[in-house]
Design a protein around this motif. Structure first.
Motif, PDB file in Angstrom:
ATOM      1  N   ILE A  72      20.047  20.557 -58.933  1.00 40.19           N
ATOM      2  CA  ILE A  72      20.578  22.255 -59.107  1.00 40.19           C
ATOM      3  C   ILE A  72      21.565  22.712 -60.384  1.00 40.19           C
ATOM      4  CG2 ILE A  72      21.924  23.911 -57.475  1.00 40.19           C
ATOM      5  CD1 ILE A  72      20.972  21.979 -56.070  1.00 40.19           C
ATOM      6  N   ILE A  73      21.033  23.837 -61.092  1.00 41.73           N
ATOM      7  CA  ILE A  73      21.921  24.276 -62.236  1.00 41.73           C
ATOM      8  C   ILE A  73      21.758  25.680 -62.198  1.00 41.73           C
ATOM      9  CG2 ILE A  73      20.545  25.727 -64.446  1.00 41.73           C
ATOM     10  CD1 ILE A  73      18.687  23.213 -64.631  1.00 41.73           C
ATOM     11  N   LEU A  74      22.925  26.156 -62.386  1.00 40.92           N
ATOM     12  CA  LEU A  74      23.740  27.479 -62.312  1.00 40.92           C
ATOM     13  C   LEU A  74      23.478  28.066 -63.348  1.00 40.92           C
ATOM     14  CD1 LEU A  74      25.392  29.447 -60.383  1.00 40.92           C
ATOM     15  CD2 LEU A  74      27.672  28.534 -61.380  1.00 40.92           C
ATOM     16  N   ALA A  75      22.523  29.502 -63.129  1.00 40.83           N
ATOM     17  CA  ALA A  75      22.127  29.938 -64.429  1.00 40.83           C
ATOM     18  C   ALA A  75      22.805  31.151 -64.816  1.00 40.83           C
ATOM     19  CB  ALA A  75      19.953  30.772 -63.885  1.00 40.83           C
ATOM     20  N   SER A  76      24.663  31.298 -65.431  1.00 38.35           N
ATOM     21  CA  SER A  76      25.392  31.824 -64.942  1.00 38.35           C
ATOM     22  C   SER A  76      26.476  30.838 -66.060  1.00 38.35           C
ATOM     23  CB  SER A  76      26.183  32.360 -64.079  1.00 38.35           C
ATOM     24  OG  SER A  76      27.505  33.210 -63.982  1.00 38.35           O
ATOM     25  N   ALA A  77      26.741  31.713 -66.844  1.00 37.61           N
ATOM     26  CA  ALA A  77      28.273  31.671 -68.150  1.00 37.61           C
ATOM     27  C   ALA A  77      29.542  31.700 -67.060  1.00 37.61           C
ATOM     28  CB  ALA A  77      28.596  31.996 -69.164  1.00 37.61           C
ATOM     29  N   SER A  78      29.307  32.363 -65.719  1.00 34.36           N
ATOM     30  CA  SER A  78      30.891  33.056 -64.732  1.00 34.36           C
ATOM     31  C   SER A  78      31.497  31.427 -65.000  1.00 34.36           C
ATOM     32  CB  SER A  78      30.370  33.680 -64.301  1.00 34.36           C
ATOM     33  OG  SER A  78      31.726  33.856 -63.146  1.00 34.36           O
ATOM     34  N   PRO A  79      32.791  31.115 -65.159  1.00 29.74           N
ATOM     35  CA  PRO A  79      33.822  29.813 -64.626  1.00 29.74           C
ATOM     36  C   PRO A  79      34.023  30.467 -62.867  1.00 29.74           C
ATOM     37  CG  PRO A  79      34.604  31.661 -66.287  1.00 29.74           C
ATOM     38  CD  PRO A  79      33.391  31.974 -66.285  1.00 29.74           C
TER      39      PRO A  79
ATOM     40  N   GLY B 179      30.847  21.260 -52.572  1.00 28.75           N
ATOM     41  CA  GLY B 179      30.535  20.397 -52.883  1.00 28.75           C
ATOM     42  C   GLY B 179      29.255  20.080 -53.639  1.00 28.75           C
ATOM     43  N   VAL B 180      28.861  21.417 -53.911  1.00 32.40           N
ATOM     44  CA  VAL B 180      27.485  20.885 -54.737  1.00 32.40           C
ATOM     45  C   VAL B 180      27.423  20.186 -56.614  1.00 32.40           C
ATOM     46  CG1 VAL B 180      25.261  22.575 -55.594  1.00 32.40           C
ATOM     47  CG2 VAL B 180      26.443  22.851 -53.681  1.00 32.40           C
ATOM     48  N   GLN B 181      26.550  19.317 -56.319  1.00 34.91           N
ATOM     49  CA  GLN B 181      26.538  18.819 -57.830  1.00 34.91           C
ATOM     50  C   GLN B 181      25.042  19.852 -58.578  1.00 34.91           C
ATOM     51  OE1 GLN B 181      27.533  15.901 -58.758  1.00 34.91           O
ATOM     52  NE2 GLN B 181      28.838  15.640 -56.821  1.00 34.91           N
ATOM     53  N   PHE B 182      25.727  20.034 -59.816  1.00 36.30           N
ATOM     54  CA  PHE B 182      25.026  21.073 -60.620  1.00 36.30           C
ATOM     55  C   PHE B 182      25.189  21.383 -61.895  1.00 36.30           C
ATOM     56  CE2 PHE B 182      27.894  24.409 -61.208  1.00 36.30           C
ATOM     57  CZ  PHE B 182      28.888  24.456 -60.564  1.00 36.30           C
ATOM     58  N   ILE B 183      24.809  21.726 -62.707  1.00 38.13           N
ATOM     59  CA  ILE B 183      25.131  21.918 -64.658  1.00 38.13           C
ATOM     60  C   ILE B 183      24.679  22.993 -64.788  1.00 38.13           C
ATOM     61  CG2 ILE B 183      24.392  19.593 -65.016  1.00 38.13           C
ATOM     62  CD1 ILE B 183      21.679  20.422 -66.369  1.00 38.13           C
ATOM     63  N   VAL B 184      25.580  23.264 -65.444  1.00 36.35           N
ATOM     64  CA  VAL B 184      26.299  24.908 -66.388  1.00 36.35           C
ATOM     65  C   VAL B 184      24.794  25.229 -67.574  1.00 36.35           C
ATOM     66  CG1 VAL B 184      27.028  27.133 -66.531  1.00 36.35           C
ATOM     67  CG2 VAL B 184      28.270  25.162 -65.062  1.00 36.35           C
ATOM     68  N   ARG B 185      24.038  26.018 -66.820  1.00 39.18           N
ATOM     69  CA  ARG B 185      22.787  26.559 -68.540  1.00 39.18           C
ATOM     70  C   ARG B 185      22.465  28.484 -68.076  1.00 39.18           C
ATOM     71  NH1 ARG B 185      24.408  21.866 -69.700  1.00 39.18           N
ATOM     72  NH2 ARG B 185      23.011  20.054 -70.082  1.00 39.18           N
TER      73      ARG B 185
ATOM     74  N   GLU C 189      11.308  22.009 -63.052  1.00 36.53           N
ATOM     75  CA  GLU C 189      11.569  20.360 -61.724  1.00 36.53           C
ATOM     76  C   GLU C 189      12.780  20.914 -60.911  1.00 36.53           C
ATOM     77  OE1 GLU C 189      10.341  16.933 -63.356  1.00 36.53           O
ATOM     78  OE2 GLU C 189       8.414  18.082 -62.951  1.00 36.53           O
ATOM     79  N   SER C 190      13.480  21.922 -61.884  1.00 36.42           N
ATOM     80  CA  SER C 190      14.971  21.892 -61.381  1.00 36.42           C
ATOM     81  C   SER C 190      14.778  23.262 -60.373  1.00 36.42           C
ATOM     82  CB  SER C 190      16.098  21.956 -62.043  1.00 36.42           C
ATOM     83  OG  SER C 190      15.970  20.781 -63.051  1.00 36.42           O
ATOM     84  N   TRP C 191      16.062  23.296 -59.020  1.00 33.89           N
ATOM     85  CA  TRP C 191      16.010  24.260 -58.868  1.00 33.89           C
ATOM     86  C   TRP C 191      17.289  25.215 -59.511  1.00 33.89           C
ATOM     87  CZ3 TRP C 191      14.053  25.675 -54.429  1.00 33.89           C
ATOM     88  CH2 TRP C 191      12.713  25.139 -53.503  1.00 33.89           C
ATOM     89  N   VAL C 192      17.445  26.305 -59.927  1.00 35.93           N
ATOM     90  CA  VAL C 192      17.881  27.547 -60.291  1.00 35.93           C
ATOM     91  C   VAL C 192      18.528  28.727 -59.755  1.00 35.93           C
ATOM     92  CG1 VAL C 192      17.804  28.663 -62.088  1.00 35.93           C
ATOM     93  CG2 VAL C 192      16.446  26.986 -62.457  1.00 35.93           C
ATOM     94  N   LEU C 193      19.384  28.927 -59.951  1.00 30.74           N
ATOM     95  CA  LEU C 193      20.628  29.507 -59.003  1.00 30.74           C
ATOM     96  C   LEU C 193      20.973  30.629 -59.894  1.00 30.74           C
ATOM     97  CD1 LEU C 193      21.613  31.482 -57.101  1.00 30.74           C
ATOM     98  CD2 LEU C 193      23.580  29.767 -57.148  1.00 30.74           C
ATOM     99  N   GLY C 194      20.392  31.772 -59.740  1.00 29.84           N
ATOM    100  CA  GLY C 194      20.987  33.739 -60.886  1.00 29.84           C
ATOM    101  C   GLY C 194      21.742  34.005 -60.158  1.00 29.84           C
ATOM    102  N   ALA C 195      22.722  34.954 -60.598  1.00 36.18           N
ATOM    103  CA  ALA C 195      23.872  35.556 -60.036  1.00 36.18           C
ATOM    104  C   ALA C 195      24.185  36.945 -60.657  1.00 36.18           C
ATOM    105  CB  ALA C 195      24.158  34.890 -59.277  1.00 36.18           C
TER     106      ALA C 195
END
Lengths: 230, 210
Positions: free
Chosen positions: B11-18, B28-34, B69-75
């Motif tokens: 899982i990737i969070l496509a946002s720089a927002s802290p 509780g989601v495990q993810f990285i930020v890109r 290959e990842s699930w990407v979340l954008g907002a």
């Protein structure tokens, strides 16, 4: 001469108001001081005129009467360009000629920055003449609604400039339409109940405008005499 | 283009927002930020709900290209008042003006989100949430004081409900986390729907791959 002209104007306004059962005190003269010297405007103020109008921002800056000659409100009665919004807010109390949203927003922002509450009126082009400023009646609702939402400017009412006719009575339908428009907008809740001002009528047709409900008449020639362009 | 071969980050969070990072961590989601690098182009004729969903999708797509290959979340979040869209203020003066506009009124906050994975092209979910926020009447001094804190500068609408700005928010109707920047109820529901993560039950386990 200004005093005599003013006396005559007041008499005519009084008579026109009486003819239609209006309170003459609800009609105020805006001295249209375009191409007049500051001295003339100051003399008008000393004679009891409380509203001074100008058509150009630059001229208004240059010819602004000194506060010493009496209390007055400064009105913009010519077309306002958006890029002059800041300057206009600094110098004027009321902009009578607002006709587009971008300028409304610019005025609102400038009013916040300058730290004053600016009065505005929406200029409506009822004749559809393309060379005239003003928003069409159809588009006016949306502009008024959005303008009412702005926090730093107050909507005071409507303004119009009918086509030029030799016969002053020919302008009557336009004056009547603006009054009806104001009444409808207030009844529909689009415009605040306090936004009652109707700026309409000039030297050639102000009596007719007063009969139809004008609260502000913009008078140049009949007050200052014929303009002399140097 | 560099395709990242590291598939350990599902899982990737496509946002720089802290703020978004904190919210996602909270469930509780495990993810990285890109963060994405797309340019946010505005179309004045676009309605707010379309704009936030389009921008969320563009951000997620941009990052998904690098992590197929990842699930990407954008907002994407915007503030709308009386039909005007307020983005992030470009300077102090604009921040003050935005706050003067919000003062004493109710405005709408829209956050659009997009969840996608290029390996499962049919499984994109795009959605949005809308909340109403009433900001109390502010004096000029209060506006200046708040802008002095620096907090308004990188926030849509020039305030942060989760920060000092909490003190000017009188009421919120709708999702609170939406106002912060990520509607967790909706995103959590859609994560579950896609089988990516169920924060109330099974821990991260890609059912699609097992």
């Amino acid at each position: 001469m200004i005093k005599e002209n003013l006396d005559l104007l007041r008499m005519k306004i009084l008579a026109a108001a009486r003819r239609t059962g209006r309170d003459p005190n609800t009609v105020r003269i805006v001295a249209a001081a375009k191409s007049q010297s500051r001295d003339s405007a100051e003399e008008a103020i000393r004679e009891g005129v409380t509203l001074i109008g100008h058509n150009y921002v630059q001229e208004a800056v240059k010819e602004k009467p000194s506060i010493g000659c009496g209390p007055f409100e400064y009105h913009m009665i010519g077309h306002l360009q958006k890029n002059k919004a800041k300057k206009a807010v600094e110098i004027f109390d009321v902009i009578q000629t607002l006709d587009d949203w971008a300028t409304a927003e610019a005025l609102d922002r400038a009013a916040y920055e300058v730290g004053k509450s600016l009065g505005v009126m929406i200029q409506v082009n009822l004749s559809g003449e393309p060379q005239k400023s003003g928003i069409s009646r159809n588009e006016a609702n949306a502009l008024i609604q959005k303008t009412e939402s702005l926090n730093n400017i107050r909507l005071l009412g409507l303004m119009t400039m009918p086509p030029f006719f030799d016969d002053p009575d020919a302008a009557r339908p336009f004056f009547r339409e603006l009054r009806q428009m104001r009444d409808e907008l207030i009844a529909a809740g689009v415009m605040e109940r306090s936004a009652t001002e109707l700026s309409m009528g000039m030297t050639g047709d102000f009596e007719c405008a007063v009969e139809e409900g004008a609260t502000l008449v913009r008078i140049g020639t009949a007050l200052f005499g014929v303009r002399i362009y140097a | 283009m560099i395709i990242n071969q590291d598939t350990s980050h599902r899982i990737i969070l496509a946002s720089a927002s802290p703020r978004r990072k904190e919210l996602l961590e909270a469930i509780g989601v495990q993810f990285i930020v890109r963060p994405s690098e797309v340019e946010e182009l505005m179309d004045p004729d676009e309605i707010p709900e379309d704009q936030v969903q389009r921008l969320a999708f563009e951000k997620a797509s941009d990052v998904a290209k690098r992590y197929p290959e990842s699930w990407v979340l954008g907002a994407d979040t915007i503030v709308v008042i009386d039909g005007r869209i307020l983005g992030k203020p470009s300077d102090r003066a604009e921040a003050e003006y935005m706050l003067s506009t919000l003062s004493g009124k109710t405005h709408n906050v829209f956050t659009g989100y997009a969840i996608l994975n290029l390996s499962f092209p049919g499984s994109n979910i795009i959605g949005f949430s809308r909340s109403e926020v009433l900001i109390r009447q502010l004096t000029r001094d209060e506006i200046k004081g708040y802008v002095d804190t620096g907090e308004p500068m990188d926030k849509a609408g020039a305030y942060a409900i989760q920060g000092v700005g909490a003190a000017i928010v009188e009421k919120v109707y709708g999702s609170y986390t939406n106002v912060v920047g990520l509607p967790l109820c909706e995103v959590g529901r859609d994560f579950k729907k896609l089988g990516i993560f169920d924060f109330l039950g099974v821990q991260q386990d890609d059912k699609r791959k097992s």
